[in-house]
Structures are given as C-alpha cells and as structure tokens.
Design a protein around this motif. Structure first.
Motif, short mmCIF file in Angstrom:
data_model
loop_
_atom_site.label_atom_id
_atom_site.label_comp_id
_atom_site.label_asym_id
_atom_site.label_seq_id
_atom_site.Cartn_x
_atom_site.Cartn_y
_atom_site.Cartn_z
N PRO A 1 0.72 -1.13 -0.01
CA PRO A 1 0.03 0.04 0.20
C PRO A 1 0.83 1.44 -0.14
CG PRO A 1 -0.04 -1.25 2.14
CD PRO A 1 0.69 -2.21 1.04
N LEU A 2 1.94 1.17 0.78
CA LEU A 2 2.89 2.48 0.59
C LEU A 2 3.24 3.03 -0.76
CD1 LEU A 2 3.95 4.73 2.14
CD2 LEU A 2 6.06 3.19 2.70
N VAL A 3 3.80 1.56 -1.44
CA VAL A 3 4.25 2.05 -2.84
C VAL A 3 3.10 2.31 -3.68
CG1 VAL A 3 5.28 0.70 -4.70
CG2 VAL A 3 6.37 0.25 -2.60
N SER A 4 2.13 1.60 -3.50
CA SER A 4 0.85 2.29 -4.32
C SER A 4 0.65 3.33 -4.21
CB SER A 4 -0.29 1.28 -4.03
OG SER A 4 -0.19 0.00 -4.40
N THR A 5 0.77 4.18 -2.95
CA THR A 5 0.67 5.71 -2.76
C THR A 5 1.84 6.55 -3.28
OG1 THR A 5 -0.58 5.36 -0.66
CG2 THR A 5 0.02 7.41 -0.99
N MET A 6 2.95 6.22 -3.35
CA MET A 6 4.28 6.65 -3.80
C MET A 6 4.08 6.51 -5.45
SD MET A 6 7.28 4.94 -1.45
CE MET A 6 8.38 5.07 -3.04
N LEU A 7 3.36 5.69 -5.91
CA LEU A 7 3.01 5.77 -7.20
C LEU A 7 2.37 7.25 -7.95
CD1 LEU A 7 3.52 4.14 -10.02
CD2 LEU A 7 1.45 3.07 -9.59
N ILE A 8 1.43 7.49 -7.17
CA ILE A 8 0.66 8.94 -7.36
C ILE A 8 1.83 9.94 -7.32
CG2 ILE A 8 -1.01 10.38 -6.80
CD1 ILE A 8 -2.24 7.95 -5.49
N PHE A 9 2.43 9.90 -6.32
CA PHE A 9 3.60 11.11 -6.01
C PHE A 9 4.77 11.22 -7.27
CE2 PHE A 9 3.12 10.60 -1.24
CZ PHE A 9 1.84 11.17 -1.26
N VAL A 10 4.94 9.75 -7.67
CA VAL A 10 5.85 9.58 -8.93
C VAL A 10 5.19 10.17 -10.08
CG1 VAL A 10 7.02 7.97 -10.30
CG2 VAL A 10 7.11 7.71 -7.67
N LEU B 1 9.14 2.55 -14.46
CA LEU B 1 8.18 3.29 -14.43
C LEU B 1 8.63 4.74 -14.36
CD1 LEU B 1 4.54 3.28 -12.77
CD2 LEU B 1 6.00 5.45 -12.39
N ALA B 2 9.60 5.04 -13.33
CA ALA B 2 10.21 6.38 -13.75
C ALA B 2 10.81 6.71 -14.94
CB ALA B 2 11.00 6.64 -12.46
N ALA B 3 11.71 5.74 -15.40
CA ALA B 3 12.42 5.89 -16.66
C ALA B 3 11.43 6.10 -17.64
CB ALA B 3 13.25 4.72 -16.97
N ALA B 4 10.32 5.33 -17.87
CA ALA B 4 9.58 5.59 -18.90
C ALA B 4 8.55 7.04 -18.89
CB ALA B 4 8.36 4.47 -18.81
N LEU B 5 8.35 7.47 -17.65
CA LEU B 5 7.81 8.77 -17.38
C LEU B 5 8.61 9.89 -17.79
CD1 LEU B 5 5.41 8.41 -14.25
CD2 LEU B 5 4.87 8.36 -16.76
N THR B 6 10.07 9.66 -17.42
CA THR B 6 10.93 10.76 -17.96
C THR B 6 11.17 10.84 -19.45
OG1 THR B 6 12.74 9.24 -17.35
CG2 THR B 6 12.30 10.76 -15.72
N ALA B 7 11.30 9.84 -20.10
CA ALA B 7 11.23 9.54 -21.58
C ALA B 7 10.12 10.44 -22.29
CB ALA B 7 11.05 8.10 -21.96
N TRP B 8 8.81 10.17 -21.66
CA TRP B 8 7.85 10.89 -22.39
C TRP B 8 7.86 12.53 -22.05
CZ3 TRP B 8 4.80 9.67 -26.12
CH2 TRP B 8 4.62 8.53 -26.30
N GLY B 9 8.32 12.79 -20.64
CA GLY B 9 8.64 14.13 -20.30
C GLY B 9 9.54 14.83 -21.16
N LEU B 10 10.71 14.05 -21.52
CA LEU B 10 11.56 14.61 -22.36
C LEU B 10 11.14 14.96 -23.85
CD1 LEU B 10 15.43 13.71 -22.74
CD2 LEU B 10 14.08 13.40 -24.69
N PHE B 11 10.25 13.95 -24.28
CA PHE B 11 9.66 14.15 -25.71
C PHE B 11 8.84 15.43 -25.60
CE2 PHE B 11 6.07 13.78 -28.43
CZ PHE B 11 6.34 13.32 -29.62
N PHE B 12 7.98 15.51 -24.78
CA PHE B 12 7.18 16.60 -24.91
C PHE B 12 7.92 18.24 -24.57
CE2 PHE B 12 3.91 13.61 -23.81
CZ PHE B 12 3.03 13.79 -25.19
N SER B 13 9.16 17.98 -23.98
CA SER B 13 10.14 19.00 -23.46
C SER B 13 10.72 19.67 -24.92
CB SER B 13 10.99 18.68 -22.56
OG SER B 13 12.01 19.93 -22.28
N THR B 14 10.93 18.36 -25.76
CA THR B 14 11.39 18.61 -27.12
C THR B 14 10.26 19.38 -28.01
OG1 THR B 14 11.13 16.66 -27.96
CG2 THR B 14 13.11 17.02 -27.04
N VAL B 15 8.95 19.13 -27.57
CA VAL B 15 7.98 19.71 -28.52
C VAL B 15 7.40 21.19 -28.26
CG1 VAL B 15 5.52 19.30 -29.13
CG2 VAL B 15 7.02 17.26 -28.69
N PHE B 16 7.54 21.49 -26.84
CA PHE B 16 7.09 22.68 -26.51
C PHE B 16 8.16 23.75 -25.77
CE2 PHE B 16 3.69 19.63 -25.73
CZ PHE B 16 2.69 20.24 -26.59
#
Length: 672
Positions: A69-78, A159-174
């Motif tokens: 349950p702790l990690v499940s809540t951490m997932l929202i913060f991530v 999961l963090a690596a995947a989200l940072t990849a998409w964040g980098l993609f949109f950083s190159t867009v805008f």
C-alpha cells in the motif's frame, strides 16, 4: 561516450545545485515518511489483533500490509513529480536561444536525447532510492521478504524511466516548461487510468485499454511478481518517445519539406513495440519473488492440470473441463480471476474458460442455477459444480473432484476430549477443518459410542489429542474399520491415555510419553521441535524436504518388534541430533531441562510413523499415520510454515489420493 557522459554530468549537476532538488527531495521524503509511520501504526494494531485471534494472524504480512500500500501511494507522487524533472530538459534551451548554439556543436541528436534522459532518470532514481531508508528500517525489528521489496523498486525505477522519456519528448515539442509539464502529466494520468475505459469499449479496443494501462502493468511488480510482459511494456514505453524526441531535434535542422522522412524511425519503433508486446503476451515468463510463491500456481495445481488429459480420456461424458465465471467487468476481482483462469489454461489445452456477465447471461444463470455473482461453474460433460470462492485451492479441488467423481468422507472422532473443530481459540481446530474442507473433503463428527461403528461411507478417521481412555467397543470398531481397508490419523500428545497406548501397541506403535527437548546452544533449550531436513523417504514427506514444520511438546514414537508380518511401517519424520527425550516428570513440560545420559535418550528421535496392515480379506490394506503431537494443527500452528502441507499430504495418502500429495499454495507469510 565522452560526449554522453559530459551531458549527463552537466544536467545532473544543474539539477542538484538548483533550488528545485531540495524542495522535491525534502517534500517527497516528508510525505512518504508520514505515510510510512501511519501504516506502521496500523500494522501494529493488526498484529495485536492477530496475536489475540489465531485465525486472523494468518493474513498479517509486512509485504502486503505495509510495503504494497505504501508503494501504491508513492506511485501517485511519482506521476506528479516526474514531469517537474523533465520540463526543464529542452524547453528552456528553446526560449533562451541556447539551442541554436547547442545545435552547432558536433554532437549527434540521439546523444543529446540519451544524455539528458539519463540525467533525468538518475535524478528520479535518487529521489526514489532515498525512500529505501524507511523500508530498510523494518529489518531492524523484523524479517520481511526481500524479494517483493526488490521487485517493487525495480518496477518503480522502470516506471520513472518511462515517464521521464515521455517528459523529455514533450520538452522537445514545447518551448514553455509549464506546457511541457502539463501535457506530460495529462499523458501520465491517462496511462494511469486508461484501464477504466475497458468496460465501455468493445472487443479489441477494450483489450487495448488494458494493455496500455500503466497501473495494471505495475500492479504485478507491487505484488512481487516479475513478469516479462511488464518489463517489455516499460522498455517499449521508453523506446517510442526517445526515438520521437530524436526525430524532433533532427527536424529542427531540416527545411519543412524534408521533415516527413525523419518520422520513419519512430513509426518503425512503434511497429516493433506492438510486435514485441504481442509476442510477450503469447509467451509470458514470470518469476514469483515472494517467500512462499503465493502468486504462482502451486505444484499440486500444476500436477493435477497436467494430468487432466489422461483422466478425461477415462470419462464417457466429456473431453474438456469448461469453467464459466460469472463476474461483472467492473468487479475489483475480475482481473485476478481472469488471470487465474488463464494460468490454468496455459497448463493444459483440455481446460477452457469463459467470463460471463451475470446481468446479461440470464439463460446460463438458469441452466446452472447460479444465485449470486462471483460464482464459477466447473463443468465436465453434463456434470457441473459451483465454486463460490474464486481462489486457486477451491477451483483446482472442484476440478479434481468433478473429474474423479469422488469426495472422501473424514470422520472426526469425538468423546475423549479431542480438539474441537468449531473452536476458533488458539487451541481449537477450526483452521484444520477449514484446510480439509477447502481441499474438498467432507468432514463429519464421529462419536463411536453412539454410532456403534465407523460408517461404511467413511474413508478416514482422525483422532486428535484424546485426553480420556476409549471404551473397548470403540477400539474394536476402529480395528474392524482398518481391517476393511480404512485409514486412521492418530495425533497423540504426551502423556497419552493408557487405553490408546495399548491400542496402538497392537499395531506395533509405541508411545513413550516423553517430551522432545532441542538444545540449539548450551544456554538455549526449546520444547518446540523444528523439522527441516530430517524427513523420511516416503512420498508424504518428500515434497517437504527443506520446508520447516513445527511441533510443540512432541513425544517420540517407536516401532515395536513383533511377529505380525501383516504390518509394515516406516518413519516419516524425526527430531535433530541436538535433541533428546526428556523422561524426568518434573522437567518434561516446564522448568530447566537437562540431558541425563543415564535416563534420557539422545536424538535423532522419530516423531511420526506410518504403517499398512494387510487385510484378511481381498480388500486394500488398512493405513495408519501416528504423530506424537496434536498441537501442531491447532489454530495458532496449522498455517505456519509447512504444517498445513504435511497434514494434507498425510490425509491425501490415507484417503488413497496420492495425486494430491504436493506442496500447496499458502496464504501470505504471517508476521504479527
């Protein structure tokens, strides 16, 4: 490589020297620390209740009650924090005009992308890794399972690596950081909740919603299960945006009419991602890292399923086992039941299933007389049975009983002070009755003084902890029962009433009345006997080699010499070499016991024996298992370590169901 390393050092240094790093790190640790403290207080309350109620203690577990349950809540913060790490990767370069300078450097576009992405990944991993201090602190006070903790952090890192990849993609867009943050957050939340759309979408689209769900793919990591489908999902979730970001940077250097060709690599990456994910779905590989493999099919289940083909060939009315599950799609347990049935199907092509909506499949409800949702109907030909508990043990036993058409009857002997099956206190046998019932046995009370004998439909009699002597007609009835091929499981504590001692001596079984003492060191002695590797070679105990079983206040058992060649016996298990049989009445059950070479008997000592007595008639031999202890199956002990498996293996052999002798799936570790 040097260019990539320089970019990584520059970006990580810029982040950790900025004001953002301490704010994110400090705020994240404070939130996680508060939740950790709250959950540990709740776990302490659960542990107190578990120690007071023996049966509830079987389900108190650190991994399930705190870590998951702790990690499940951490997932929202991530999900909320990762876009803040990536919004600054390229967007500020565009607005400040520095990108034109960077583009003039002799550095390939993919090197810029990989360098900045890896820097963001390292920053995210430091953020997540800092929370390990909370999890590792638990090891100071207990012994949690390391496997699920390592697996869930691997899932968090992916999961963090995947989200940072998409964040980098949109950083190159805008060119605006806030816009980059907002779009990345929207995508992350969409991936987080897309599975909720499945029940509103038809066929392939609904399945696609499940396959894209970030939460469902992380869920197996949170349970401690490492699955190839989830690993490939996150890896592909990195591949697509990274190739897209590289294409975007390359496009900025080209005129508009030539930018179409640069999107060929991202499109190929998406195609490869779809193909690889489909192959992973057809050939899944998973590793259950939990201590008792509670999220894997039990060896007994696999054994039964793989033997279905031969069993079904002997039937006249069907060649397949078909299971109909009546579950609403939005039911929280729908996915777990569907996954369980899919695991069954992978083991044998003769097992088929179909998930049905109870609100629309009214004709099927009437055909099988289904009264409530969450019901599984197991069918073989024109025969069927209902399973109301969607669990592995209940389902596999329903399949086994339906295919073989037999439900053994167990007579539980009463009238001599035995443990009570309906007693839920520590000394009761409610957990033992539950284990036998879930295994498909029909457990009935048996009072020989009233029935005058063992009923003809009874397959097995259990005698558990008698405290008074039997009547002569009762032992005669048991003799007749064994003579006609029946079976008896006798669990006798020291000191055993003399009447039962004499009766067992007639079968060459000697109950000494001593208590086994184990000396783990010169200063530590215990009356709790642990058996780990001192099992015999019989099929009952072979699967348990290396699995601990526990016996409090057990007595040694011997096999008497005699001329009766109709009885054959063997030792099932015994104590260790550092044990002895305490014969001093003053120190058997309490006080400071010590080994007396002149009186006590040095271990190893047998604690459980089995025997077969050939019948005078042409029927099968009578079978008996005698254990010098009954407390190992009370409510506080029955579900500990391998005790439950040992019981069911004994009962399986005595009921002549050798196919059921194997290790079974267990509930989560009890750690109150």
């Amino acid at each position: 490589m040097r260019q990539w390393q320089a970019i990584v050092r520059r970006e990580t240094g810029a982040f950790f020297h900025s004001a953002m790093a301490p704010v994110l790190l400090g705020g994240f640790l404070v939130l996680v620390g508060f939740l950790f403290a709250k959950m540990m207080v709740g776990y302490s309350d659960l542990s107190t209740n578990a120690l007071q109620s023996a049966r509830s203690g079987n389900y108190v577990n650190l991994a399930e009650s705190v870590f998951r349950p702790l990690v499940s809540t951490m997932l929202i913060f991530v999900v909320l924090l990762m876009p803040s790490l990536t919004m600054r990767l390229f967007s500020p370069e565009y607005r400040s005009g520095r990108y034109n300078l960077l583009a003039s450097w002799p550095v390939a576009d993919h090197v810029w992308v990989l360098g900045k992405w890896w820097a963001a990944v390292l920053s995210a991993w430091v953020l997540l890794g800092s929370t390990l201090v909370f999890f590792l602190s638990v090891w100071l006070f207990g012994s949690p399972e390391p496997g699920p903790l390592l697996t869930v952090f691997l899932g968090l890192f992916l999961l963090a690596a995947a989200l940072t990849a998409w964040g980098l993609f949109f950083s190159t867009v805008f060119s605006h950081q806030i816009l980059s943050y907002f779009v990345t957050l929207v995508l992350a939340m969409l991936l987080f909740m897309v599975h909720l759309l499945e029940r509103f979408l038809p066929g392939v689209l609904g399945q696609a919603a499940l396959d894209l769900s970030l939460l469902l793919h992380f869920e197996r990591f949170s349970r401690g299960v490492l699955d190839s489908r989830d690993v490939i999902y996150f890896l592909l979730l990195m591949l697509v945006p990274l190739t897209g970001a590289t294409a975007l940077l390359a496009g900025r250097r080209l005129p508009a009419r030539r930018r179409g060709a640069i999107w060929l690599p991202p499109l190929l990456a998406m195609l490869v991602a779809c193909v690889l994910y489909a192959l992973a779905g057809y050939f899944p590989v998973s590793l259950d890292t939990t201590g008792n493999k509670r999220y894997s099919l039990a060896p007994q289940t696999v054994k039964i399923l793989r033997g279905l083909g031969q069993d079904l060939e002997q039937l006249q009315d069907g060649n397949d086992v078909v299971v109909y599950g009546f579950f609403q799609r939005h039911d929280p347990i729908y996915d777990s039941v569907d996954g369980l049935l899919r695991s069954f199907r992978q083991q044998n092509r003769h097992f088929r299933f179909e998930m049905l909506n109870p609100e629309t499949e009214l004709e099927m409800l009437r055909r099988y007389d289904v009264k409530v949702a969450r019901t599984m109907v197991v069918t073989v030909g024109d025969r069927h049975t209902l399973v109301l508990q969607p669990q592995e043990s209940g389902l596999i036993n329903a399949v086994y009983r339906l295919v073989h058409g037999r439900r053994p009857v167990i007579g539980y002997l009463q009238g001599h002070g035995e443990h009570q099956l309906d007693n839920t206190e520590l000394a009761g046998y409610a957990s033992t009755e539950q284990a036998l019932t879930e295994q498909g046995y029909d457990v009935r009370p048996l009072v020989l003084s009233e029935t005058g004998g063992v009923p003809r439909d009874c397959d097995l009699v259990i005698l558990a902890g008698p405290r008074t002597d039997p009547l002569t007609p009762e032992t005669v009835a048991l003799d007749r029962f064994l003579a006609r091929g029946g079976s008896v499981l006798a669990l006798c504590d020291p000191p055993t009433p003399s009447g039962w001692v004499r009766w067992l001596a007639g079968y060459r079984v000697a109950l000494t009345g001593d208590v086994i003492i184990t000396a783990s060191s010169r200063t530590t002695i215990s009356r709790l006997t642990e058996v780990v590797d001192s099992y015999g070679g019989h099929e009952i105990v072979k699967p348990l080699l290396g699995v601990r079983t526990l016996f409090p206040f057990a007595q040694p058992i011997g096999i008497l010499e005699g001329k009766d060649t109709s009885i054959e016996g063997a030792v099932l298990l015994g104590s260790s070499e550092v044990s002895w049989a305490e014969r001093d009445p003053g120190t058997r059950f309490s006080g400071r016991a010590g080994f007396d070479p002149g009186e006590d008997v040095q271990g190893p000592l047998p604690m459980a024996v089995l025997l077969e007595k050939k019948s005078d008639m042409s029927g099968p031999p009578g079978r008996m298992v005698v254990v010098g202890n009954s407390e190992w199956l009370n409510n506080s002990m029955a579900n500990r370590d391998g005790n439950r498996d040992l019981l069911l293996n004994m009962v399986g052999w005595l009921a002549r169901e050798e196919d059921l002798i194997e290790l079974r799936g267990r509930d989560p570790f009890s750690q109150p």
